[in-house]
Design a protein around this motif. Structure first.
Motif, PDB file in Angstrom:
ATOM      1  N   ARG A  10       0.825  -1.210   0.000  1.00  0.00           N
ATOM      2  CA  ARG A  10       0.000   0.000   0.000  1.00  0.00           C
ATOM      3  C   ARG A  10       0.862   1.263   0.000  1.00  0.00           C
ATOM      4  O   ARG A  10       0.606   2.217   0.733  1.00  0.00           O
ATOM      5  CB  ARG A  10      -0.971  -0.002   1.184  1.00  0.00           C
ATOM      6  CG  ARG A  10      -1.910  -1.208   1.193  1.00  0.00           C
ATOM      7  CD  ARG A  10      -3.010  -1.084   2.207  1.00  0.00           C
ATOM      8  NE  ARG A  10      -3.957  -0.022   1.827  1.00  0.00           N
ATOM      9  CZ  ARG A  10      -5.036   0.295   2.538  1.00  0.00           C
ATOM     10  NH1 ARG A  10      -5.307  -0.356   3.667  1.00  0.00           N
ATOM     11  NH2 ARG A  10      -5.840   1.253   2.130  1.00  0.00           N
ATOM     12  N   SER A  12       2.276   4.763  -1.038  1.00  0.00           N
ATOM     13  CA  SER A  12       1.744   5.993  -1.624  1.00  0.00           C
ATOM     14  C   SER A  12       2.792   7.086  -1.525  1.00  0.00           C
ATOM     15  O   SER A  12       3.549   7.158  -0.541  1.00  0.00           O
ATOM     16  CB  SER A  12       0.472   6.456  -0.893  1.00  0.00           C
ATOM     17  OG  SER A  12      -0.578   5.535  -1.066  1.00  0.00           O
ATOM     18  N   ARG A  13       2.820   7.934  -2.557  1.00  0.00           N
ATOM     19  CA  ARG A  13       3.709   9.091  -2.544  1.00  0.00           C
ATOM     20  C   ARG A  13       3.129  10.177  -3.442  1.00  0.00           C
ATOM     21  O   ARG A  13       2.786   9.920  -4.603  1.00  0.00           O
ATOM     22  CB  ARG A  13       5.112   8.720  -3.043  1.00  0.00           C
ATOM     23  CG  ARG A  13       6.061   9.900  -3.177  1.00  0.00           C
ATOM     24  CD  ARG A  13       6.407  10.546  -1.842  1.00  0.00           C
ATOM     25  NE  ARG A  13       7.058  11.829  -2.013  1.00  0.00           N
ATOM     26  CZ  ARG A  13       8.130  12.231  -1.324  1.00  0.00           C
ATOM     27  NH1 ARG A  13       8.675  11.415  -0.426  1.00  0.00           N
ATOM     28  NH2 ARG A  13       8.650  13.418  -1.523  1.00  0.00           N
ATOM     29  N   GLY A  14       3.016  11.371  -2.874  1.00  0.00           N
ATOM     30  CA  GLY A  14       2.533  12.502  -3.643  1.00  0.00           C
ATOM     31  C   GLY A  14       3.582  13.576  -3.767  1.00  0.00           C
ATOM     32  O   GLY A  14       4.504  13.680  -2.948  1.00  0.00           O
ATOM     33  N   ARG A  19      -0.581  12.702  -7.232  1.00  0.00           N
ATOM     34  CA  ARG A  19      -0.468  11.426  -6.518  1.00  0.00           C
ATOM     35  C   ARG A  19       0.301  10.479  -7.422  1.00  0.00           C
ATOM     36  O   ARG A  19      -0.269   9.756  -8.254  1.00  0.00           O
ATOM     37  CB  ARG A  19      -1.862  10.885  -6.213  1.00  0.00           C
ATOM     38  CG  ARG A  19      -1.884   9.768  -5.195  1.00  0.00           C
ATOM     39  CD  ARG A  19      -1.610  10.295  -3.808  1.00  0.00           C
ATOM     40  NE  ARG A  19      -2.033   9.344  -2.784  1.00  0.00           N
ATOM     41  CZ  ARG A  19      -1.808   9.528  -1.500  1.00  0.00           C
ATOM     42  NH1 ARG A  19      -1.174  10.603  -1.095  1.00  0.00           N
ATOM     43  NH2 ARG A  19      -2.215   8.620  -0.616  1.00  0.00           N
ATOM     44  N   VAL A  21       2.195   7.765  -6.779  1.00  0.00           N
ATOM     45  CA  VAL A  21       1.971   6.355  -6.443  1.00  0.00           C
ATOM     46  C   VAL A  21       0.843   6.325  -5.419  1.00  0.00           C
ATOM     47  O   VAL A  21       0.899   7.022  -4.397  1.00  0.00           O
ATOM     48  CB  VAL A  21       3.243   5.695  -5.868  1.00  0.00           C
ATOM     49  CG1 VAL A  21       2.950   4.291  -5.367  1.00  0.00           C
ATOM     50  CG2 VAL A  21       4.347   5.665  -6.915  1.00  0.00           C
ATOM     51  N   ASP A  22      -0.161   5.497  -5.700  1.00  0.00           N
ATOM     52  CA  ASP A  22      -1.386   5.541  -4.901  1.00  0.00           C
ATOM     53  C   ASP A  22      -1.761   4.141  -4.409  1.00  0.00           C
ATOM     54  O   ASP A  22      -2.353   3.349  -5.135  1.00  0.00           O
ATOM     55  CB  ASP A  22      -2.514   6.137  -5.748  1.00  0.00           C
ATOM     56  CG  ASP A  22      -3.753   6.487  -4.936  1.00  0.00           C
ATOM     57  OD1 ASP A  22      -3.746   6.275  -3.709  1.00  0.00           O
ATOM     58  OD2 ASP A  22      -4.720   6.980  -5.543  1.00  0.00           O
ATOM     59  N   GLU A  23      -1.334   3.821  -3.184  1.00  0.00           N
ATOM     60  CA  GLU A  23      -1.679   2.555  -2.524  1.00  0.00           C
ATOM     61  C   GLU A  23      -1.354   1.334  -3.393  1.00  0.00           C
ATOM     62  O   GLU A  23      -2.192   0.466  -3.636  1.00  0.00           O
ATOM     63  CB  GLU A  23      -3.156   2.542  -2.109  1.00  0.00           C
ATOM     64  CG  GLU A  23      -3.485   3.581  -1.050  1.00  0.00           C
ATOM     65  CD  GLU A  23      -4.820   3.333  -0.376  1.00  0.00           C
ATOM     66  OE1 GLU A  23      -5.610   2.506  -0.876  1.00  0.00           O
ATOM     67  OE2 GLU A  23      -5.070   3.963   0.661  1.00  0.00           O
ATOM     68  N   PRO A  57       8.085   7.057   1.496  1.00  0.00           N
ATOM     69  CA  PRO A  57       6.641   7.012   1.219  1.00  0.00           C
ATOM     70  C   PRO A  57       5.853   7.924   2.150  1.00  0.00           C
ATOM     71  O   PRO A  57       6.253   8.154   3.297  1.00  0.00           O
ATOM     72  CB  PRO A  57       6.295   5.537   1.460  1.00  0.00           C
ATOM     73  CG  PRO A  57       7.303   5.075   2.471  1.00  0.00           C
ATOM     74  CD  PRO A  57       8.569   5.820   2.161  1.00  0.00           C
ATOM     75  N   GLY A 223      -0.601   6.172 -11.338  1.00  0.00           N
ATOM     76  CA  GLY A 223      -0.175   5.908  -9.971  1.00  0.00           C
ATOM     77  C   GLY A 223      -0.807   4.723  -9.297  1.00  0.00           C
ATOM     78  O   GLY A 223      -0.415   4.355  -8.181  1.00  0.00           O
ATOM     79  N   ARG A 224      -1.774   4.090  -9.947  1.00  0.00           N
ATOM     80  CA  ARG A 224      -2.484   2.976  -9.326  1.00  0.00           C
ATOM     81  C   ARG A 224      -2.200   1.669 -10.063  1.00  0.00           C
ATOM     82  O   ARG A 224      -1.996   1.666 -11.288  1.00  0.00           O
ATOM     83  CB  ARG A 224      -3.985   3.240  -9.301  1.00  0.00           C
ATOM     84  CG  ARG A 224      -4.391   4.445  -8.470  1.00  0.00           C
ATOM     85  CD  ARG A 224      -5.895   4.546  -8.322  1.00  0.00           C
ATOM     86  NE  ARG A 224      -6.448   3.432  -7.552  1.00  0.00           N
ATOM     87  CZ  ARG A 224      -6.534   3.423  -6.217  1.00  0.00           C
ATOM     88  NH1 ARG A 224      -6.103   4.452  -5.509  1.00  0.00           N
ATOM     89  NH2 ARG A 224      -7.050   2.379  -5.591  1.00  0.00           N
TER      90      ARG A 224
END
Length: 249
Positions: A10, A12-14, A19, A21-23, A57, A223-224
């Motif tokens: 999971r 994530s990085r904004g 966003r 990378v998203d989960e 992250p 990102g998902r």
């Protein structure tokens, strides 16, 4: 099923409002090549940087050999067994093949570059370097300056430098970039041999190589993670065909 060598859980990085990378959750298992694909801007590079430790992250974990390494830096993850090559070559062009790989061995042991002359007389460093060179398919090229290598040989040198760290897994960032058909096939054969000793997370745009080499493929978009499975499953996935492979659903 064997425990994963690597697990991104999971993540994530904004960056501001983006966003990147998203989960995202994915695993790398022993003995496999797991390809990560997606259109430009999908978040592949950010995900690899998160796994390698170059960025932290906002949420989620990176587990290496079952240990949470999310707050460890690049060097500490490398010492734990995370080997990496880059899309842009990182070799020293004026050094020979052997010198480049011996330098990687030295760095993995916390050595000091100022003692370089002694390093090249130290069989404890040059021995493992020669083994890594042979494993990467560059036997007989140890004395050649990196600048004189072909593009494909330079990619093999980067892999030899990563192997010199005795990694538990490899992150390979577009190793086929800029290669012709013959060079890509030769490098693909090398990666196929290496998977039996070190699993590989492969970021690659060459779809022929991806589907020929990979045991599993994960697809990022915006990102998902939109799909993950065997090559056949990914080819048949309507979302992947529409978003990445450019086919009608």
């Amino acid at each position: 099923m064997a425990e994963p060598v690597l697990r991104a859980e999971r993540l994530s990085r904004g960056f501001g409002a983006l966003r990147a990378v998203d989960e995202v959750t994915l695993e790398l298992r022993p003995g496999e090549i797991h390809a990560l694909i997606g259109p430009n801007g999908a978040g592949k590079s950010t995900l690899i940087r998160l796994i390698a430790g170059e960025v932290r992250p906002d949420a989620g974990q990176v587990l290496l050999l079952g240990r949470d390494v999310s707050r460890l830096d690049v060097a500490r993850r490398a010492r734990m067994g995370l080997g990496r090559t880059f899309q842009v070559s990182s070799v020293a062009p004026d050094f020979s093949v052997l010198q480049n790989v011996a330098l990687a061995v030295l760095g993995s042991r916390g050595g000091v570059f100022g003692l370089w002359r002694n390093v090249m007389r130290d069989e404890a460093l040059t021995g493992p370097a020669r083994e890594a060179i042979a494993d990467a398919g560059l036997s007989g090229r140890g004395s050649v300056p990196a600048a004189a290598l072909s593009h494909g040989e330079r990619r093999k040198l980067e892999i030899a430098m990563a192997l010199a760290l005795q990694p538990r897994l490899l992150l390979l960032d577009e190793p086929m970039a800029g290669m012709g058909v013959e060079g890509a096939a030769e490098l693909g054969a090398l990666l196929s041999r290496l998977r039996t000793r070190v699993p590989i997370l492969l970021v690659e745009h060459d779809m022929d190589a991806v589907f020929a080499l990979s045991d599993r493929v994960s697809v990022l978009a915006e990102g998902r993670l939109i799909a993950s499975g065997t090559g056949a499953e990914i080819r048949a996935d309507a979302d992947v065909r529409r978003v990445y492979l450019g086919e009608a659903a």
